[in-house]
Design a protein around this motif. Structure first.
Motif, short mmCIF file in Angstrom:
data_model
loop_
_atom_site.label_atom_id
_atom_site.label_comp_id
_atom_site.label_asym_id
_atom_site.label_seq_id
_atom_site.Cartn_x
_atom_site.Cartn_y
_atom_site.Cartn_z
N MET A 1 22.41 90.07 -46.04
CA MET A 1 22.83 91.42 -45.71
C MET A 1 24.34 91.55 -45.89
SD MET A 1 20.67 92.25 -42.24
CE MET A 1 21.18 90.73 -41.41
N ASN A 2 24.81 92.70 -46.34
CA ASN A 2 26.23 92.98 -46.23
C ASN A 2 26.56 93.09 -44.74
OD1 ASN A 2 26.29 93.04 -49.00
ND2 ASN A 2 26.40 95.26 -49.16
N TRP B 1 38.63 90.04 -30.77
CA TRP B 1 37.58 89.33 -31.50
C TRP B 1 36.81 90.35 -32.32
CZ3 TRP B 1 32.25 90.05 -29.91
CH2 TRP B 1 32.11 90.84 -28.77
N PHE B 2 35.95 89.86 -33.22
CA PHE B 2 35.12 90.71 -34.05
C PHE B 2 33.65 90.52 -33.68
CE2 PHE B 2 38.98 90.49 -36.48
CZ PHE B 2 39.05 91.68 -37.17
N GLU B 3 32.91 91.61 -33.69
CA GLU B 3 31.48 91.57 -33.39
C GLU B 3 30.69 91.98 -34.62
OE1 GLU B 3 28.19 93.61 -30.36
OE2 GLU B 3 30.28 94.28 -30.34
N ASP B 4 29.70 91.19 -34.98
CA ASP B 4 28.81 91.51 -36.10
C ASP B 4 27.86 92.63 -35.65
OD1 ASP B 4 26.86 91.66 -38.06
OD2 ASP B 4 26.70 89.50 -38.32
N ARG B 5 28.10 93.85 -36.19
CA ARG B 5 27.27 95.00 -35.82
C ARG B 5 26.41 95.46 -36.99
NH1 ARG B 5 29.03 98.00 -31.40
NH2 ARG B 5 27.16 99.23 -31.83
N THR B 6 26.09 94.56 -37.90
CA THR B 6 25.36 94.91 -39.11
C THR B 6 24.02 95.56 -38.81
OG1 THR B 6 26.39 93.01 -40.17
CG2 THR B 6 24.53 94.03 -41.30
N SER B 7 23.26 94.99 -37.89
CA SER B 7 21.91 95.48 -37.62
C SER B 7 21.90 96.90 -37.08
CB SER B 7 21.20 94.54 -36.64
OG SER B 7 21.92 94.46 -35.42
N ALA B 8 23.01 97.35 -36.50
CA ALA B 8 23.06 98.68 -35.91
C ALA B 8 23.50 99.75 -36.89
CB ALA B 8 24.00 98.68 -34.70
N MET B 9 24.02 99.38 -38.07
CA MET B 9 24.68 100.37 -38.92
C MET B 9 23.75 101.04 -39.92
SD MET B 9 27.05 98.01 -41.47
CE MET B 9 27.86 99.44 -42.16
N GLY B 10 22.54 100.53 -40.12
CA GLY B 10 21.58 101.22 -40.95
C GLY B 10 21.62 100.90 -42.42
N ALA C 1 21.38 97.34 -43.45
CA ALA C 1 21.02 95.93 -43.61
C ALA C 1 19.88 95.73 -44.60
CB ALA C 1 20.66 95.34 -42.25
N GLY C 2 18.77 96.41 -44.40
CA GLY C 2 17.62 96.22 -45.27
C GLY C 2 17.87 96.65 -46.69
N ASP C 3 18.62 97.73 -46.87
CA ASP C 3 18.89 98.22 -48.22
C ASP C 3 19.70 97.23 -49.04
OD1 ASP C 3 17.60 100.52 -47.55
OD2 ASP C 3 19.37 101.81 -47.55
N THR C 4 20.62 96.50 -48.40
CA THR C 4 21.53 95.66 -49.16
C THR C 4 20.98 94.28 -49.46
OG1 THR C 4 22.66 94.87 -47.15
CG2 THR C 4 23.51 96.88 -48.17
N ILE C 5 19.94 93.85 -48.80
CA ILE C 5 19.41 92.49 -49.00
C ILE C 5 19.03 92.21 -50.46
CG2 ILE C 5 17.46 90.96 -48.49
CD1 ILE C 5 17.59 91.90 -45.61
N PRO C 6 18.39 93.15 -51.18
CA PRO C 6 17.97 92.81 -52.55
C PRO C 6 19.09 92.75 -53.57
CG PRO C 6 16.66 94.62 -51.63
CD PRO C 6 17.86 94.45 -50.76
#
Length: 578
Positions: free
Chosen positions: A346-347, A357-366, A368-373
């Protein structure tokens, strides 16, 4: 690139309705682009219109592909949007690569090319007169005024010797690489100018990739020759040059601590990530932990990516990082990061928690699934519709073979690496909605895209898009998005330094909220963009105040400003704030 994640393409789903519908909504004759075999899914006007040929940008990138699977073919090339002649509009610089055997006298070497924007909006090739037609195996570029003479200079990264050009202010440049103290034959990628020691002169960070051995050959799972990946070679330490203020640079990679941690750097962002007033360095590493160099303010840096949560994803794994988008997406006064990655990953969105600090909020941004391929490279946040929320654009292109994508014509062997780009509308609160099917040829034409640059090309107040493609044409897209609000473009100028205030932070308060932007050209991938800050303002009719934090730490407040205009804020002309 080239890890097991890329091979996982075979098993990853590709049917993403919002992306692979390949909607084409712009008039092919208007765009000046030859009709393609892309299916037309509708007739509504596209959000972006291609104007490449209409405006005479006839550039075609030559990757020098000769069947030898030369690894650098997979990474190039970038571009710059910058006003090299100070006439008030953006010009275009495009990186070329060409044959690998650069030492052979019989090899024709295609140059990089500079296009000047004319008064009618079209572009003229001024490469020969300007003197910036470098013929190295090009990667990327960075722009900045290194001698404080009021015009923008140019740095070019190569697989091999990098090149520094001084802008002479008369439409020509002088190559000063050796005289300026720039050295090295490493594989350089992205670069950025920034003033790390706050002495008023722009320093230079150069990301470097791997120690590549062209004699090494690699195979895919079927036993066919294939491009090697970064895991086949050791990483190289990035390079930091300090500007001595006399037209020369000195390599301070060792004394600053930068050389202590070699990596496989591709994307960079230079900005103040912890809010202490000193610019830091973020490097996107390919398949290894990313680097976040925190500036101590004494000429040295402390590598804290792991401690601050920006080295790995939320699973604690390094990813094949390529491009970097850097912006304050939640308007809380600090800079967040979006990293593009290899297919199968995922991006990743790293949200800055007030510099702590930084928090990985990828799953909340909408997204994740589109960028995997897809394999992402250049990326940028932009407010394309002026609603006050940042939107997101990602350009894609494979580095390894994979199964053909639906509706992508395979006209040449290179098309097996082609992928569509992705456009998302920002909804606020870290949420994004896919609108790729409304973007016209910006997202409907699958190519091997690499560089992405954002800027107001036609000075109409909205952000346009320039994309480079490996072994393909550049593409320029005009923003035709129906606007839901007003806008403001800000140039920050320091008269003491006689140049743009790279590193300045600008806060615009209007309609009960504050929107933050950074003056910084060095992000995305191998590219350099517009040095003006762009603000979408929503429905407000007036800006209440603007606060600028200048690179030297001084803070000034500027009063009420009308919307829908480009303004210049001059250091010293506002009201000083503590």
């Amino acid at each position: 690139m080239g890890s097991a994640g890329e091979r996982a393409l075979v098993s990853v789903r590709f049917l993403l309705p919002s992306v692979l519908a390949l909607f084409v909504g712009c008039d092919q004759s208007e765009s000046g682009t030859a009709p393609s075999s892309d299916p037309v899914a509708g007739s509504a006007a596209a959000l972006f219109t291609e104007v490449t040929e209409q405006l005479n940008l006839d550039f075609q990138h030559d990757a020098g592909i000769d069947g030898s699977f030369f690894f650098p073919e997979t990474t190039s090339a970038g571009a710059a949007l910058f006003d090299f002649d100070n006439d008030g509009d953006l010009d275009v610089y495009l990186i070329n690569s060409g044959p690998h055997d650069a030492d052979s006298p019989n090899v024709s070497k295609p140059p990089n090319r500079l296009y000047r924007q004319e008064s009618n909006g079209s572009f003229s090739d001024v490469t020969a007169r300007s003197g910036v037609g470098d013929t190295g195996y090009g990667m990327g570029c960075a722009v900045g005024d290194i001698d404080n003479d009021g015009d923008l200079d140019l740095f070019v990264t190569n697989y091999g010797r990098d090149v520094l050009y001084r802008n002479d202010g008369d439409g020509t440049f002088t190559e000063i690489t050796s005289a300026a103290g720039i050295s090295g034959e490493q594989w350089s990628t992205s670069a950025c100018f920034f003033d790390f020691d706050r002495d008023g002169f722009l320093d230079l960070l150069v990301a470097t990739y791997v120690s590549y051995d062209p004699a090494k050959s690699c195979m895919d799972l079927s036993g066919r020759p294939e491009y090697c990946g970064p895991n086949a070679f050791p990483g190289v330490a990035d390079v930091l040059y300090r500007n001595q203020g006399d037209g020369t640079f000195v390599d301070v990679s060792d004394s600053s601590g930068i050389s202590a941690y070699p990596g496989k750097g591709l994307g960079v962002a230079c900005a103040d990530f912890n809010g202490d007033g000193w610019p830091d360095i973020y490097v996107a590493n390919d398949g290894e932990p990313n680097h976040l160099w925190i500036n101590r303010g004494d000429g040295t840096f402390h590598e804290l990516a792991m401690a601050l949560g920006a080295a790995f994803n939320q699973q604690g794994q390094p990813e094949a990082s390529m491009g970097v988008a850097c912006a304050d997406i939640d308007n809380d006064g600090d800079l967040d990061l979006l990293l593009t990655h290899l297919a199968g990953e995922m991006n990743t969105l790293y949200v800055n928690q007030h510099g702590n600090w930084f928090e990985d909020r990828t799953s909340a941004m909408g997204i994740a699934g589109d960028t995997i391929p897809f394999t992402g490279f250049g990326t940028s946040f932009l407010d394309y519709d002026h609603d006050g929320n940042l939107d997101l654009l990602i350009v894609n292109g494979r580095v390894k073979r994979g199964p053909p994508l639906p509706n992508v014509p395979l006209r040449t062997e290179r098309d097996i690496y082609a992928e569509p780009n992705l456009l998302y509308q920002g909804l606020g609160a870290y949420r994004f909605h896919a609108v790729s099917d409304l973007a016209g040829r910006l997202c409907s034409v699958a190519e091997v895209s690499r560089g992405l640059v954002i800027g107001d090309i036609d000075n109409d107040g909205d952000l346009d898009v320039l994309i480079t493609n490996s072994a393909g044409p550049c593409r320029l897209f005009r923003n035709d998005v129906p606007k839901t609000g007003n806008w403001l473009i800000v140039r920050a100028f320091d008269p003491d330094r006689n140049r743009d205030a790279i590193g300045a932070s600008i806060a615009v308060t209007t309609g009960g909220r504050t929107i933050y932007r950074q003056i910084d050209a060095g992000f995305s991938y191998l590219s350099s963009g517009d040095l003006r800050a762009h603000f979408g303002l929503g429905a407000v009719e007036q800006v209440e105040r603007i606060v600028v934090r200048w690179p030297d730490g001084a803070v000034e407040r500027f009063g009420t400003t009308a919307v829908d205009q480009s303004i210049v804020l001059v250091k010293g002309s506002g009201t000083a704030e503590p």
